[in-house]
Motif scaffolding. Structure first.
Motif: not given
Length: 191
Positions: A72-73, A77, A122, A126
């Protein structure tokens, strides 16, 4: 299961290579344009490399919740990096080559589109439930399939910029050199 995602993401390294692939007055203007783009691109290339490394290092033996958080991060990014790369190309102005305006517009449009697709990934990651390992694994496969599609878009976005004079000029710029994952990501990979 996340190894498939990591393998797909390693294809995203092609984008970095595209950028890293990345005498007379005309040549000087092209070099100046490439410098403008590459100076802004350097931190974004690094951000992408770090995000890719986070996915790969978590894929090796991560728990579903850790994989979910890292992916997810990383997708956020990479989306931010693609948006910033699009801005760098836009801010540099029209490249001083044949069809420069079309090249610029196409690259910006495609980078913005890939950023939007990474944000969708993402949201998809999530939405997975890491407590249900089978459903998580199935969902992760869908994410990996989506990632492959996005990587083809990423490659197309910059393939034209890396060709001809622009590619030669970009390849000379330190800011467009291939990035390795930073020490913090390497430390995470080593543990």
């Amino acid at each position: 299961m996340n190894k498939k995602l990591a393998a797909a993401l390693s294809g995203g390294a092609v984008l970095v290579l595209v950028l890293s692939g990345c005498g007379d007055d005309g040549e000087e203007k092209v070099n100046d344009w490439a410098k403008k783009v590459c100076d802004q691109a350097k931190p974004q290339i690094q951000k992408r490399a770090d995000a890719q490394q986070a996915i790969i290092s978590t894929a090796a033996d991560g728990k579903p919740a850790d994989i979910q958080a890292a992916d997810s991060r990383a997708f956020a990014d990479i989306a931010a990096a693609d948006k910033a790369l699009a801005k760098a190309v836009r801010d540099a102005g029209v490249p001083p080559v044949d069809d420069g305006e079309k090249l610029q517009n196409d690259a910006v449009k495609e980078l913005d589109a890939t950023a939007a697709e990474y944000l969708k990934l993402k949201e998809q990651i999530d939405g997975l439930n890491p407590e249900d390992q089978q459903k998580f694994a199935d969902g992760l496969q869908e994410v990996a399939d989506g990632l492959k599609k996005i990587e083809r878009m990423d490659q197309a976005a910059l393939a034209k910029l890396q060709s001809g004079e622009l590619g030669t000029a970009m390849a000379k710029q330190p800011g467009c050199q291939r990035a390795d994952a930073s020490n913090s990501a390497e430390g995470a990979a080593a543990s």
